[in-house]
Design an enzyme around this catalytic site. Structure first.
Site, mmCIF file in Angstrom:
data_model
loop_
_atom_site.group_PDB
_atom_site.id
_atom_site.type_symbol
_atom_site.label_atom_id
_atom_site.label_comp_id
_atom_site.label_asym_id
_atom_site.label_seq_id
_atom_site.Cartn_x
_atom_site.Cartn_y
_atom_site.Cartn_z
ATOM 1 N N LYS A 194 48.240 52.071 33.177
ATOM 2 C CA LYS A 194 47.154 52.947 34.042
ATOM 3 C C LYS A 194 47.817 53.165 35.490
ATOM 4 C CE LYS A 194 43.106 51.706 31.570
ATOM 5 N NZ LYS A 194 41.530 51.366 31.655
ATOM 6 N N HIS A 231 46.550 53.030 41.971
ATOM 7 C CA HIS A 231 46.085 54.000 42.932
ATOM 8 C C HIS A 231 45.916 53.171 44.244
ATOM 9 C CE1 HIS A 231 42.451 51.803 42.158
ATOM 10 N NE2 HIS A 231 42.431 52.016 40.785
ATOM 11 N N HIS A 269 44.403 49.863 44.725
ATOM 12 C CA HIS A 269 45.345 48.916 44.323
ATOM 13 C C HIS A 269 46.394 48.461 45.454
ATOM 14 C CE1 HIS A 269 44.350 49.783 40.096
ATOM 15 N NE2 HIS A 269 43.957 48.657 40.076
HETATM 16 N N1 ARG Z 1 42.333 45.214 37.287
HETATM 17 C C1 ARG Z 1 41.064 45.488 38.059
HETATM 18 C C2 ARG Z 1 40.937 47.234 38.481
HETATM 19 O O1 ARG Z 1 42.151 47.753 38.428
HETATM 20 C C3 ARG Z 1 40.830 44.502 39.291
HETATM 21 C C4 ARG Z 1 40.749 43.074 38.770
HETATM 22 C C5 ARG Z 1 40.156 42.517 39.915
HETATM 23 N N2 ARG Z 1 39.766 41.224 39.684
HETATM 24 C C6 ARG Z 1 39.140 40.607 38.883
HETATM 25 N N3 ARG Z 1 38.938 39.255 38.681
HETATM 26 N N4 ARG Z 1 38.008 41.153 38.342
HETATM 27 O O2 ARG Z 1 40.034 47.707 38.693
#
Ligand code: ARG
Length: 578
Positions: free
Chosen positions: A139, A142, A145
């Site tokens: 994905k 963005h 991140h």
């Molecule tokens: N991968 C998730 C996203 O892009 C963020 C993860 C955050 N950490 C967690 N432990 N949920 O939205």
């Protein structure tokens, strides 16, 4: 840093008032520098001292302040005592001020600083797990991140510099239906050659195509479900493909993070917790916390204070959700790393998710959930590159490098140099970080390349430029030995202002550790930049008598050491030339 003076003045107060010295430590702080005016160095806030709950009137406080000030006498540390509004100001003997501060920052050239201050004693040491960046495979990467990446890195650096053991974790979005789609899509649109050539781009393209396809064609969706089911059953062909996608993504990201000066101790991910999820479900069931709804989903009920107090844990088809995997992941981390605190860094839209997560953990009896924190941040609008919307982290880095390189070529300040690209990259990244860290993290902001990369004003370019100038000054005068110096020769106000400002460094870090906001440290460093710029103008090294030159060099290298130290905590790699 102010620790030496704080202790000395606390002892003085303790003796005078017949009270334990430690009482005064939190009420003593360095005085912020204003407009390079001559002023006091430390102050005691009488308000902070009042702990007995009775609120005196401001007149009473002022009377008390004056009375206390009257009792205090000058000594070998304090040269002058004066009264302000609810504060007592202390001016330190100038020579001692310079000597103590500059000696605490090491011996001149390339002095590394030893950070120790009594202020840090009250902070929790122990193990901190910081989870940040956490992109999703195939994905978009963005702006959110990117923010998570640099904010998490700052928090990890800060905690580490304050003596915590830090575990840096990246929790990849590496599980879920998207892999069903990707598995099917790769069969239709994928190519091993392109995957090798440009992995992130290729995976993303395949993902976009198969999503379109699945919208039109129900069979694709069915096939994707089937693929994911095979993956969940660990069928080897499906697992092999998934493993390849994951490995290749991690190795790409590793390289890009390296450009940012960022590394992780652990690349974990949602996929790691399939067994854990089963265990969590068992436990919830045994504890009577799991309810079944009419639609056949399984839920946990949370107390009314938690927004959306019904939390779905299992879909009706028996598959787990994002939150389910997070519960399992948290428990696993606690068992593996015995952390004392855990910090999650994501945008604020996930605040509710984390409140639910912590509450479920508490209901399961995990009291350490109280030491789990979510650090939320706001949205960035309009982060675009010349080719359009940002999809990959690499695009942002390349864009900022290209723009910075252009600015450097056009600027008169820039010197000829061998590794211009590398410098442009580092300076460009600092600019992004500084722009991001200026306000409260929760605030949304509009992204603007021109503003980000300005050389003047409070920008990353300015910080780097200050550091490069100080480094060049030190290089040019490397024949001057500043390992010994006469502090009595640093009496001009611009030098004193730098010293007074440096006094605040431990307080600033202490303050940052309280709320984990980078703006305190950033603003401190920007101001240090402005103060050293004036000092640099007023206090020439070349042409001054040798002893004066020596003392000034010591001042500038002290300033540079603190600047570099603070920049590194923010995640900025200081450049020596630009
Ligand atoms: N991968 C998730 C996203 O892009 C963020 C993860 C955050 N950490 C967690 N432990 N949920 O939205």
């Amino acid at each position: 840093m102010a620790c030496f003076f704080r202790r000395r003045i606390a002892t003085k107060l303790g003796k005078t008032l017949q009270q334990p010295d430690d009482l005064f430590i939190p009420a003593l702080s360095a005085v912020p520098v204003f407009r390079k005016q001559e002023g006091a160095d430390m102050r005691l806030s009488i308000n902070v001292l009042r702990t007995n709950g009775v609120l005196p009137t401001s007149g009473e406080i002022q009377q008390q302040t004056e009375h206390l000030a009257y009792q205090l006498k000058q000594d070998s540390v304090v040269e002058e005592i004066s009264v302000g509004s609810a504060v007592i100001n202390f001016k330190i003997h100038r020579k001692l001020l310079a000597k103590q501060i500059l000696e605490s920052f090491g011996t001149g050239h390339h002095g590394k600083i030893e950070l120790n201050s009594e202020l840090f004693n009250s902070l929790n040491k122990g193990t901190t797990l910081v989870e940040y960046s956490s992109p999703n495979i195939a994905k978009k990467f963005h702006a959110g991140h990117l923010r998570s990446t640099i904010i998490g890195n700052f928090i990890a650096n800060l905690k580490q510099s304050l003596g915590n053991k830090v575990i840096r974790m990246n929790y990849l979005g590496d599980w879920g239906m998207q892999f069903g789609l990707l598995g099917v899509g790769f069969g239709q649109f994928g190519s091993q050659a392109q995957l090798k050539e440009n992995p992130l781009q290729h995976l993303f393209e395949v993902y976009v195509k198969v999503n379109k396809e699945a919208e039109r064609n129900e069979d694709t969706m069915l096939a994707a479900r089937d693929f994911f089911r095979r993956l969940e059953r660990h069928e080897s062909q499906a697992v092999l493909l998934w493993q390849q996608f994951r490995d290749i993504t991690v190795s790409e990201y590793r390289q890009i993070y390296e450009r940012l000066g960022i590394r992780f101790d652990v690349y974990s991910g949602e996929s790691f917790h399939q067994e854990g999820v089963k265990e969590v479900l068992c436990q919830l069931e045994n504890q009577g916390l799991l309810k079944t709804t009419e639609m056949g989903t399984r839920i946990v009920e949370l107390p009314a204070e938690v927004q959306s107090n019904i939390c779905t844990i299992l879909r009706s088809d028996g598959t787990s959700l994002y939150i389910t995997r997070d519960v399992a992941a948290a428990i696993d981390r606690r068992e593996k790393y015995h952390f004392d605190e855990m910090i999650y860094v994501t945008d604020k839209s996930q605040a509710n998710h984390f409140q639910q997560l912590f509450q479920i953990l508490r209901q399961m009896g995990h009291s350490w959930a109280d030491r789990c924190h979510h650090i939320p941040f706001g949205l960035v609008q309009g982060m675009k590159t010349r080719s359009g919307e940002v999809v990959f982290l690499e695009d942002i880095l390349s864009e900022s490098r290209a723009r910075m390189l252009l600015n450097m070529k056009q600027s008169k300040m820039t010197k000829e140099m061998d590794n211009a690209e590398d410098t442009a990259e580092k300076v460009g990244i600092s600019a992004l970080i500084v722009q991001d860290f200026k306000g409260p993290l929760q605030r949304d902001y509009k992204f603007d390349w021109d503003k980000v990369l300005q050389a003047q004003g409070d920008t990353g370019v300015f910080l780097q430029y200050t550091h490069a100038r100080l480094s060049s000054l030190i290089r040019k005068n490397d024949d001057i030995d500043a390992s010994t110096f006469d502090p009595a020769l640093l009496t001009e106000q611009s030098g004193i202002s730098v010293l007074q400002h440096l006094l605040r460094y431990d307080e600033v870090l202490y303050h940052s550790a309280q709320d984990l906001q980078p703006k305190h440290l950033l603003n401190f460093l920007l101001k240090l930049g402005h103060l050293t710029a004036s000092a640099h103008r007023d206090l020439p090294v070349k042409g001054s008598p040798q002893q004066v030159a020596q003392a000034r060099m010591r001042l500038f290298s002290g300033a540079r050491s603190v600047l570099a130290h603070g920049m590194q905590i923010l995640g900025i790699i200081p450049v020596d030339k630009m």
